[in-house]
Design an enzyme around this catalytic site. Structure first.
Site, PDB file in Angstrom:
ATOM      1  CD  GLU A 212      -3.063  -1.075   0.033  1.00  0.00           C
ATOM      2  OE1 GLU A 212      -3.056   0.286  -0.581  1.00  0.00           O
ATOM      3  OE2 GLU A 212      -3.596  -2.040   0.127  1.00  0.00           O
ATOM      4  CB  CYS A 246      -1.231   7.342   1.519  1.00  0.00           C
ATOM      5  SG  CYS A 246      -2.695   6.173   1.921  1.00  0.00           S
TER       6      CYS A 246
END
Length: 470
Positions: A212, A246
């Site tokens: 990720e 993010c």
């Protein structure tokens, strides 16, 4: 921890991982329920740890750290029996007489390496999927958020035997030692450069990975958008957690007819959302801080470089390195070759570019690394369909930001530079699961024997017929 003590921890999980393969699903549910209860009983400890590390407001901690984990556990408990059930598959004409099924079995010993931006949620969330799939886990929280890391370590010691789940605190040396071990799966959340290191280490053991990562998530505001609605959502998504998210909007393309109104709305919503008492952003209790001075300086340098290259501050711009404070900042008139267009900012600075042609915006997005997320604000259905069709991203949201992350039935993950694999809900369960194919054949004559050698004309004709029509 020393290399030998880490090796001992890893070895101690081998027998447990084997035993979990045949353990009842109720054991997994019991562990998840214990974890849920611990979080509810220790919310004040979580608040304090997150405040010490990130100056994170309590409401923000609830929304971004605690609620997503609790929702993940509840969703998993509700559906785990269904997810783990063997699934029979059709054999078709070619495999008449056989029985086929998919068995969902644990991968085994897993490593979860977590980042510092959401240190509780991004450690415990993957652990939920890992436990649901029936694995053991070694957790490596970030050394950049030491208070939260210690809390996670205390939580794990209170809840789990080390042979099932344990924590390794430390920094680069400990991480390198962990990556040298032959885990059955590695789940890493962090930057793309470090993700490449993790993947290279995993390749030595052919260990499967979930990465990720991040990247620059673009936002498009077209001429049909409700600009005030867009501004409110973007400002919230960008400056929550001080921009250290993010999937936060990284940079904006705003249609030239909307730019003036967008900036006016953005200024209004920055104050309403992050300084509602009008005490000043630096004194506001509703605004988090950068994780440490090093990252603060990196963001300041990126902003100052853009200004030296010709960019202008539209909103904000003040900062204080010692207190890790950077005001919510919007930049305009940025040269096309400025470094701020290339580097992930990961902080409370957002560059804006006005545009005339949607074609040029799409070309810019396609010319760069595939983003983790892409956001479009538009009421025009043709524009929505065009951007969806002509761009690639790990996820896309129309007329909002960030919310896709917590959707229980959507996979979350990136593409290429922004990530490998998916997380959350059923998709997170599958990441930690080996989907084993099981085929059971009848005893005696079978269809397959038609094609055992020698191959005569009759068999050739049968094979030709099957090739054409089956």
């Amino acid at each position: 921890m020393t290399s030998s003590s880490i090796q001992t921890l890893f070895d101690s999980q081998k027998n447990k991982a084997t035993a979990l393969r045949s353990a009842p699903i109720s054991e997994r549910k019991a562990q998840l329920s214990k974890l849920k209860r611990w979080i509810l009983d220790n919310k004040s400890r979580i608040y304090e740890a997150l405040y010490q590390d990130l100056h994170k407001p309590q409401l923000e901690a609830d929304i971004s750290e605690i609620f997503p984990v609790m929702a993940e556990i509840s969703h998993t408990l509700q559906h785990l029996s269904e997810w783990t059930r063997e699934r029979r598959v059709s054999s078709g004409l070619t495999y008449i007489g056989t029985q086929g099924k998919i068995k969902y079995e644990p991968k085994g010993r897993c490593l979860i390496i977590a980042p510092w931006n959401y240190p509780f949620q991004l450690t415990v969330g993957p652990l939920v999927s890992c436990l649901a799939a029936g694995n053991t886990a070694i957790l490596k929280p970030s050394e950049n958020t030491p208070t939260t890391s210690r809390l996670i370590s205390e939580m794990v010691r209170e809840l789990f035997d080390p042979s099932w789940v344990t924590v390794v605190e430390g920094a680069i040396d400990e991480t390198q030692t962990l990556l040298s071990l032959p885990f059955d799966h590695i789940f890493f959340t962090g930057s793309t450069p470090v993700g490449k290191i993790v993947m290279a280490a995993a390749a030595k053991h052919l260990t499967s990975v979930t990465l990720e990562l991040g990247g620059k998530s673009p936002v498009i505001i077209d001429e049909s958008a409700n600009v005030d609605d867009a501004a409110k959502k973007i400002i919230w998504g960008r400056f929550t957690n001080n921009g250290q998210t993010c999937i936060a909007p990284d940079y904006l393309f705003v249609h030239h007819t909307q730019l003036k109104n967008f900036l006016a709305s953005a200024k209004k919503h920055i104050r309403k959302l992050f300084d509602p008492s009008s005490v000043g952003m630096r004194q506001s209790s509703g605004y988090a801080r950068i994780v440490n001075p090093r990252h603060t300086q990196r963001i300041i340098d990126l902003m100052e470089s853009a200004l030296q290259e010709g960019a202008k501050i539209a909103i904000g711009g003040t900062y204080d390195l010692e207190s890790r404070f950077i005001e919510p900042t919007l930049l305009v008139d940025i040269p096309a070759d400025a470094s701020i267009w290339k580097e992930e900012i990961f902080g409370p600075v957002m560059p804006i570019q006005s545009y005339d042609s949607l074609e040029n915006v799409i070309e810019h997005i396609r010319a760069n690394d595939k983003p983790l997320s892409l956001y479009l604000f538009s009421k025009d259905r043709r524009t929505q369909e065009r951007v969806t069709q002509e761009t690639t991203a790990g996820s896309m949201v129309i007329n909002d930001v960030v919310l896709q992350y917590a959707h229980p039935n959507l996979p979350f993950g990136g593409v290429n530079q922004s990530g490998i694999g998916k997380a959350h809900g059923h998709y997170g369960f599958l990441e930690f699961t080996n989907q084993k194919s099981v085929l059971k054949q009848r005893v005696g004559f079978t269809n397959a024997m038609l094609f055992y050698p020698p191959i005569g004309n009759f068999k050739k004709k049968v094979l030709d017929f099957m090739t054409r029509y089956f």
